[in-house]
Design an enzyme around this catalytic site. Structure first.
Site, PDB file in Angstrom:
ATOM      1  N   GLN A   1      28.268  18.767 -18.427  1.00  0.00           N
ATOM      2  CA  GLN A   1      28.210  19.257 -17.051  1.00  0.00           C
ATOM      3  C   GLN A   1      27.567  18.234 -16.108  1.00  0.00           C
ATOM      4  O   GLN A   1      27.973  18.122 -14.948  1.00  0.00           O
ATOM      5  CB  GLN A   1      27.496  20.602 -16.982  1.00  0.00           C
ATOM      6  CG  GLN A   1      26.080  20.655 -17.494  1.00  0.00           C
ATOM      7  CD  GLN A   1      25.477  22.038 -17.319  1.00  0.00           C
ATOM      8  OE1 GLN A   1      25.954  22.869 -16.551  1.00  0.00           O
ATOM      9  NE2 GLN A   1      24.404  22.318 -18.034  1.00  0.00           N
TER      10      GLN A   1
ATOM     11  N   THR B   1      21.693  18.981 -26.821  1.00  0.00           N
ATOM     12  CA  THR B   1      20.875  19.902 -26.025  1.00  0.00           C
ATOM     13  C   THR B   1      20.808  21.320 -26.585  1.00  0.00           C
ATOM     14  O   THR B   1      20.192  22.185 -25.960  1.00  0.00           O
ATOM     15  CB  THR B   1      21.404  19.969 -24.584  1.00  0.00           C
ATOM     16  OG1 THR B   1      22.774  20.421 -24.605  1.00  0.00           O
ATOM     17  CG2 THR B   1      21.321  18.614 -23.907  1.00  0.00           C
TER      18      THR B   1
ATOM     19  N   ASP C   1      12.075  19.149 -19.084  1.00  0.00           N
ATOM     20  CA  ASP C   1      10.774  19.814 -18.951  1.00  0.00           C
ATOM     21  C   ASP C   1      10.195  20.185 -20.312  1.00  0.00           C
ATOM     22  O   ASP C   1       8.993  20.442 -20.442  1.00  0.00           O
ATOM     23  CB  ASP C   1      10.919  21.067 -18.089  1.00  0.00           C
ATOM     24  CG  ASP C   1      11.945  22.033 -18.637  1.00  0.00           C
ATOM     25  OD1 ASP C   1      11.558  23.113 -19.106  1.00  0.00           O
ATOM     26  OD2 ASP C   1      13.151  21.724 -18.599  1.00  0.00           O
TER      27      ASP C   1
ATOM     28  N   TYR D   1      13.763  19.712 -30.123  1.00  0.00           N
ATOM     29  CA  TYR D   1      14.489  19.179 -28.964  1.00  0.00           C
ATOM     30  C   TYR D   1      13.544  18.400 -28.053  1.00  0.00           C
ATOM     31  O   TYR D   1      13.803  17.249 -27.696  1.00  0.00           O
ATOM     32  CB  TYR D   1      15.156  20.317 -28.195  1.00  0.00           C
ATOM     33  CG  TYR D   1      15.758  19.888 -26.882  1.00  0.00           C
ATOM     34  CD1 TYR D   1      16.813  18.981 -26.841  1.00  0.00           C
ATOM     35  CD2 TYR D   1      15.263  20.376 -25.667  1.00  0.00           C
ATOM     36  CE1 TYR D   1      17.364  18.566 -25.635  1.00  0.00           C
ATOM     37  CE2 TYR D   1      15.808  19.973 -24.459  1.00  0.00           C
ATOM     38  CZ  TYR D   1      16.858  19.070 -24.446  1.00  0.00           C
ATOM     39  OH  TYR D   1      17.392  18.654 -23.254  1.00  0.00           O
TER      40      TYR D   1
ATOM     41  N   LYS E   1      13.533  14.312 -27.386  1.00  0.00           N
ATOM     42  CA  LYS E   1      13.731  13.806 -26.021  1.00  0.00           C
ATOM     43  C   LYS E   1      12.546  12.941 -25.600  1.00  0.00           C
ATOM     44  O   LYS E   1      12.721  11.913 -24.927  1.00  0.00           O
ATOM     45  CB  LYS E   1      13.925  14.964 -25.052  1.00  0.00           C
ATOM     46  CG  LYS E   1      15.243  15.708 -25.219  1.00  0.00           C
ATOM     47  CD  LYS E   1      16.458  14.813 -24.981  1.00  0.00           C
ATOM     48  CE  LYS E   1      16.606  14.420 -23.520  1.00  0.00           C
ATOM     49  NZ  LYS E   1      17.833  13.587 -23.306  1.00  0.00           N
TER      50      LYS E   1
ATOM     51  N   TRP F   1      16.661  23.382 -16.608  1.00  0.00           N
ATOM     52  CA  TRP F   1      17.588  24.505 -16.464  1.00  0.00           C
ATOM     53  C   TRP F   1      18.867  24.116 -15.709  1.00  0.00           C
ATOM     54  O   TRP F   1      19.268  24.748 -14.729  1.00  0.00           O
ATOM     55  CB  TRP F   1      16.891  25.676 -15.763  1.00  0.00           C
ATOM     56  CG  TRP F   1      15.686  26.213 -16.464  1.00  0.00           C
ATOM     57  CD1 TRP F   1      14.990  25.632 -17.485  1.00  0.00           C
ATOM     58  CD2 TRP F   1      15.019  27.456 -16.191  1.00  0.00           C
ATOM     59  NE1 TRP F   1      13.933  26.418 -17.864  1.00  0.00           N
ATOM     60  CE2 TRP F   1      13.916  27.554 -17.090  1.00  0.00           C
ATOM     61  CE3 TRP F   1      15.228  28.483 -15.275  1.00  0.00           C
ATOM     62  CZ2 TRP F   1      13.049  28.647 -17.098  1.00  0.00           C
ATOM     63  CZ3 TRP F   1      14.362  29.565 -15.283  1.00  0.00           C
ATOM     64  CH2 TRP F   1      13.291  29.640 -16.191  1.00  0.00           C
TER      65      TRP F   1
END
Length: 309
Positions: free
Chosen positions: A11, A67, A107, A130, A134, A155
Site C-alpha cells: 500500500q 509486516t 511505532d 516485528y 524493524k 497504523w
C-alpha cells in the site's frame, strides 16, 4: 536522478510510485518478477546486491517489509531476513555508490509505556519480534555509514492493499458483532501522506546532508482501534453497504481480551513536531483520510457487486 523503489506492490509502494515521479526516473521493483526483467526479493541477498549494482541509483527507497505482526512471532527467521538483514545489505550498497537511502520503520520500536507521544530521541524497547526486527533494520542502516533517512510511521492505511479498513469491512459484513481493542492509542496514517513526505524530504536531503536522519511521520490527533473501526463502519453504512445489524454492534474490549501471538504496545503515539518543523507544514488529522479510504473501499465493493470477504 535515478530512483530505485523496493516493495512497489504494497500500500505504501503504490503511493510512492506516484510521489517519487517528482524526484526523478523511478525503477519500481516488487518481490516477484511477474514478467519483468528485474525484481527484488529481500530474501535473496546476492541477487539484491546485483540489482543495486546494475541500477546504481542516486536514491533508494525501501518500502519492502514483513509486516504481519503475529506471523513474525512464528516466522522469526523470515522477519529478521526481510526487516533487518536486507535493509543492512541495501544500505551497504547505497554507501558504495554514494547515494541516499530512505528506510521505513514503525511505532512498534517503542514499548508503548505512558501516554505521551514518542519523539525521535525516546528510548526504543520493542515488545514483539516485528518491532525488534524493524529496530535492528534501523540500526543496520545507521551503522552502514550510508547517507539515509529513516521514517517511522503508525497504523498505515490506503485504498490499495490489505489494511485495517478492509479487515473491518470484511468482518462487519459477515458477523453480527465486531469486538475491537479500545486501549491501544495511535494515529491512522494515510500512505499517501507518507509517500508525499518521503519525496519532499528526500529531495531536500539529496541537496542538504543536514536533513538526513530519523523522523516520525503520522497523521495528527489520536484514536483507538475501536473508535477507528466505528468510524469505518459508519462510512460503510452511510454508503449503503450491508454491515453489522445494529449501530452498537462494534464492541470495545481490552487488549488482554484479544487473543494474539504478539504483544502490542498500548501507546502508539508519535510526535511529528520535528518533521513538521523541517517541512514547514502541519499534517492533516486522521479522520478525513480514514473517511476517504473507507469511502473508496466501500465504493469499490458496491461497484463490484461483491460482499467483502
Amino acid at each position: 536522478m535515478k530512483v530505485l523503489l523496493l516493495g512497489k506492490d504494497g500500500q505504501l509502494g503504490v503511493q510512492l510510485q506516484r510521489s517519487l515521479g517528482t524526484v526523478g526516473w523511478v525503477v519500481a521493483l516488487g518481490r516477484e518478477s511477474n514478467g519483468a526483467t528485474m525484481h527484488a526479493d529481500l530474501c535473496k541477498l546476492g541477487a539484491l546486491r546485483e540489482v543495486l549494482r546494475e541500477v546504481r541509483p542516486d536514491l533508494v527507497v525501501n518500502a519492502a517489509a514483513f509486516t504481519a505482526v503475529d506471523r513474525c512471532e512464528s516466522e522469526q527467521q523470515l522477519a529478521q531476513a526481510v526487516n533487518a538483514v536486507a535493509p543492512g545489505v541495501v544500505a551497504e550498497e547505497v554507501r558504495k555508490c554514494g547515494g541516499v537511502m530512505v528506510h521505513f520503520s514503525t511505532d512498534y520500536v517503542f514499548d508503548g509505556a505512558g501516554d505521551r507521544p514518542f519523539d525521535e530521541e525516546c528510548k526504543t524497547s520493542p515488545l514483539n519480534v516485528y518491532g525488534m526486527t524493524k529496530l535492528e533494520g534501523e540500526e543496520r542502516v545507521r551503522s552502514s555509514g550510508c547517507r539515509h533517512l529513516i521514517l517511522r510511521t503508525s497504523w498505515l492505511h490506503s485504498p490499495a492493499g490489505n489494511n485495517f479498513v478492509r479487515t473491518v469491512l470484511s468482518v462487519a459484513a459477515q458477523q453480527r458483532v465486531l469486538r475491537v481493542v479500545n486501549d491501544q492509542i495511535g494515529a491512522p496514517t494515510p500512505a499517501g501522506l507518507l509517500a508525499d513526505v518521503t519525496a519532499a524530504l528526500a529531495l531536500r536531503a539529496m541537496r542538504d546532508s543536514s536533513m538526513l536522519g530519523t523522523y516520525h511521520c503520522a497523521a495528527k490527533g489520536e484514536t483507538s482501534w475501536f473508535e477507528y473501526a466505528t468510524r469505518v463502519v459508519g462510512v460503510a453504512r452511510e454508503a449503503g453497504l450491508k454491515v453489522l445489524p445494529a449501530k452498537d454492534a462494534v464492541v470495545p474490549i481490552a487488549t488482554g481480551e484479544y487473543a494474539s501471538c504478539a504483544r502490542r504496545p498500548l501507546n502508539c503515539r508519535l510526535s511529528t513536531r520535528k518533521l513538521e518543523s523541517v517541512l514547514g507544514t502541519e499534517f492533516e488529522r486522521w479522520e478525513p483520510s480514514v473517511d476517504r479510504t473507507a469511502a473508496h473501499v466501500v465504493a469499490e465493493l458496491l461497484n463490484s457487486g461483491e460482499e467483502p470477504r
